[in-house]
Motif scaffolding. Structure first.
Motif, PDB file in Angstrom:
ATOM      1  N   UNK A  89       0.881  -1.165   0.000  1.00 29.69           N
ATOM      2  CA  UNK A  89       0.000   0.000   0.000  1.00 29.69           C
ATOM      3  C   UNK A  89       0.922   1.220   0.000  1.00 29.69           C
ATOM      4  N   UNK A  90       0.685   2.120  -0.939  1.00 31.01           N
ATOM      5  CA  UNK A  90       1.498   3.328  -1.069  1.00 31.01           C
ATOM      6  C   UNK A  90       0.643   4.527  -0.687  1.00 31.01           C
ATOM      7  N   UNK A  91       1.027   5.189   0.385  1.00 31.29           N
ATOM      8  CA  UNK A  91       0.345   6.404   0.811  1.00 31.29           C
ATOM      9  C   UNK A  91       1.288   7.581   0.598  1.00 31.29           C
ATOM     10  N   UNK A  92       0.735   8.673   0.167  1.00 35.52           N
ATOM     11  CA  UNK A  92       1.532   9.887   0.041  1.00 35.52           C
ATOM     12  C   UNK A  92       0.689  11.048   0.539  1.00 35.52           C
ATOM     13  N   UNK A  93       1.350  12.129   0.860  1.00 28.76           N
ATOM     14  CA  UNK A  93       0.667  13.259   1.468  1.00 28.76           C
ATOM     15  C   UNK A  93      -0.236  14.007   0.503  1.00 28.76           C
ATOM     16  N   UNK A  94      -0.705  15.134   0.968  1.00 26.69           N
ATOM     17  CA  UNK A  94      -1.633  15.952   0.201  1.00 26.69           C
ATOM     18  C   UNK A  94      -1.010  16.362  -1.137  1.00 26.69           C
ATOM     19  N   UNK A  95      -1.725  16.135  -2.243  1.00 25.75           N
ATOM     20  CA  UNK A  95      -1.189  16.467  -3.559  1.00 25.75           C
ATOM     21  C   UNK A  95      -0.868  17.962  -3.738  1.00 25.75           C
ATOM     22  N   UNK A 117       0.755  19.718  -1.683  1.00 28.77           N
ATOM     23  CA  UNK A 117       2.026  19.967  -1.017  1.00 28.77           C
ATOM     24  C   UNK A 117       3.152  19.376  -1.853  1.00 28.77           C
ATOM     25  N   UNK A 118       4.055  20.233  -2.309  1.00 28.51           N
ATOM     26  CA  UNK A 118       5.172  19.778  -3.146  1.00 28.51           C
ATOM     27  C   UNK A 118       6.020  18.719  -2.449  1.00 28.51           C
ATOM     28  N   UNK A 119       6.160  18.799  -1.120  1.00 27.90           N
ATOM     29  CA  UNK A 119       6.934  17.796  -0.388  1.00 27.90           C
ATOM     30  C   UNK A 119       6.352  16.401  -0.583  1.00 27.90           C
ATOM     31  N   UNK A 120       5.037  16.339  -0.692  1.00 30.54           N
ATOM     32  CA  UNK A 120       4.374  15.049  -0.891  1.00 30.54           C
ATOM     33  C   UNK A 120       4.840  14.385  -2.180  1.00 30.54           C
ATOM     34  N   UNK A 155      -2.942  -0.672  -3.495  1.00 32.00           N
ATOM     35  CA  UNK A 155      -3.620   0.594  -3.222  1.00 32.00           C
ATOM     36  C   UNK A 155      -2.580   1.696  -3.199  1.00 32.00           C
ATOM     37  N   UNK A 156      -2.880   2.774  -3.907  1.00 30.75           N
ATOM     38  CA  UNK A 156      -2.024   3.954  -3.893  1.00 30.75           C
ATOM     39  C   UNK A 156      -2.954   5.143  -3.727  1.00 30.75           C
ATOM     40  N   UNK A 157      -2.724   5.937  -2.685  1.00 26.59           N
ATOM     41  CA  UNK A 157      -3.672   7.010  -2.400  1.00 26.59           C
ATOM     42  C   UNK A 157      -3.007   8.188  -1.705  1.00 26.59           C
ATOM     43  N   UNK A 213      -8.369  -1.121   2.335  1.00 29.60           N
ATOM     44  CA  UNK A 213      -7.436  -1.878   1.487  1.00 29.60           C
ATOM     45  C   UNK A 213      -7.128  -3.248   2.089  1.00 29.60           C
ATOM     46  N   UNK A 214      -7.034  -3.323   3.398  1.00 33.36           N
ATOM     47  CA  UNK A 214      -6.793  -4.612   4.057  1.00 33.36           C
ATOM     48  C   UNK A 214      -7.957  -5.570   3.797  1.00 33.36           C
ATOM     49  N   UNK A 215      -9.166  -5.080   3.942  1.00 31.46           N
ATOM     50  CA  UNK A 215     -10.351  -5.918   3.704  1.00 31.46           C
ATOM     51  C   UNK A 215     -10.401  -6.351   2.244  1.00 31.46           C
ATOM     52  N   UNK A 216     -10.174  -5.399   1.326  1.00 31.65           N
ATOM     53  CA  UNK A 216     -10.240  -5.702  -0.107  1.00 31.65           C
ATOM     54  C   UNK A 216      -9.187  -6.719  -0.540  1.00 31.65           C
ATOM     55  N   UNK A 217      -8.101  -6.818   0.207  1.00 30.22           N
ATOM     56  CA  UNK A 217      -7.004  -7.717  -0.168  1.00 30.22           C
ATOM     57  C   UNK A 217      -6.814  -8.859   0.819  1.00 30.22           C
ATOM     58  N   UNK A 218      -7.862  -9.178   1.578  1.00 29.31           N
ATOM     59  CA  UNK A 218      -7.822 -10.287   2.538  1.00 29.31           C
ATOM     60  C   UNK A 218      -6.599 -10.225   3.454  1.00 29.31           C
ATOM     61  N   UNK A 219      -6.222  -9.016   3.852  1.00 27.76           N
ATOM     62  CA  UNK A 219      -5.080  -8.776   4.747  1.00 27.76           C
ATOM     63  C   UNK A 219      -3.741  -9.215   4.161  1.00 27.76           C
ATOM     64  N   UNK A 220      -3.700  -9.454   2.869  1.00 31.54           N
ATOM     65  CA  UNK A 220      -2.477  -9.898   2.219  1.00 31.54           C
ATOM     66  C   UNK A 220      -1.635  -8.685   1.810  1.00 31.54           C
ATOM     67  N   UNK A 221      -1.000  -8.062   2.802  1.00 28.59           N
ATOM     68  CA  UNK A 221      -0.166  -6.881   2.601  1.00 28.59           C
ATOM     69  C   UNK A 221       1.151  -7.119   3.325  1.00 28.59           C
ATOM     70  N   UNK A 222       2.262  -6.795   2.673  1.00 24.59           N
ATOM     71  CA  UNK A 222       3.563  -6.983   3.320  1.00 24.59           C
ATOM     72  C   UNK A 222       4.214  -5.667   3.735  1.00 24.59           C
TER      73      UNK A 222
END
Length: 170
Positions: free
Chosen positions: A29-35, A37-40, A64-66, A83-92
């Motif tokens: 799962x890839x999370x990034x900050x507010x679009x 914000x240039x730092x994001x 998931x990327x959001x 995202x955990x529910x959608x992927x049956x908790x299969x996240x590393x």
């Protein structure tokens, strides 16, 4: 006249490299900050320098990327929970752009019995993150020493004031 900051690109690179070393294969799962914000975008760009090649080689699957609008940690909680529910908790691994977001990411993981089993990044090196690292629920954080940034700001202010004084006396 001046802007002093840390390299968000470098922070992202540190996070991305860490994740691919610890979890070279699997669902991310890839999370990034507010679009807005240039730092994001710089954090994301830095991390993806390491993650993207593994995706292209099909070792890593980004499920998931959001963005985290307004850098609001509660948004991250909801994104990860779903995202955990959608992927049956299969996240590393979960790329979390900072420690406050990591806190909510870990809360979602705890609800599924996954805290400490999924690699989670962060940055800021705050006290709560250090505690989560000791407890084994957060994998890493990037500490940015504000004292060093402060020294740079003072040095630059002195230089600018000398330049201003020199210019005015001419």
């Amino acid at each position: 006249d001046a802007y002093i900051t840390y390299s968000s690109l470098r922070v992202g690179q540190i996070q991305g490299r860490y994740l691919i070393e610890k979890a070279p294969t699997g669902n991310y799962i890839i999370l990034f900050g507010d679009p807005a914000d240039n730092n994001s975008s710089l954090l994301r760009e830095g991390a993806m320098e390491y993650i993207r090649p593994r995706v292209l080689q099909r070792y890593i699957n980004i499920v998931k990327e959001a963005p985290i609008i307004d850098w609001n940690p509660l948004n991250a909680y909801n994104i990860v929970k779903n995202a955990l529910v959608e992927n049956n908790n299969n996240i590393v691994a979960i790329l979390s752009p900072n420690d406050s977001i990591a806190n909510e990411v870990i809360r979602a993981l705890e609800e599924q019995g996954l805290a400490g089993k999924v690699f989670v990044t962060g940055q800021d090196g705050d006290l709560q993150a250090a505690r989560r690292i000791v407890n084994g629920t957060q994998s890493m954080t990037v500490f940015k020493d504000s004292r060093e940034l402060g020294k740079e700001a003072v040095d630059l202010a002195v230089k600018l004031s000398k330049d201003l004084t020199h210019t005015e006396s001419e």
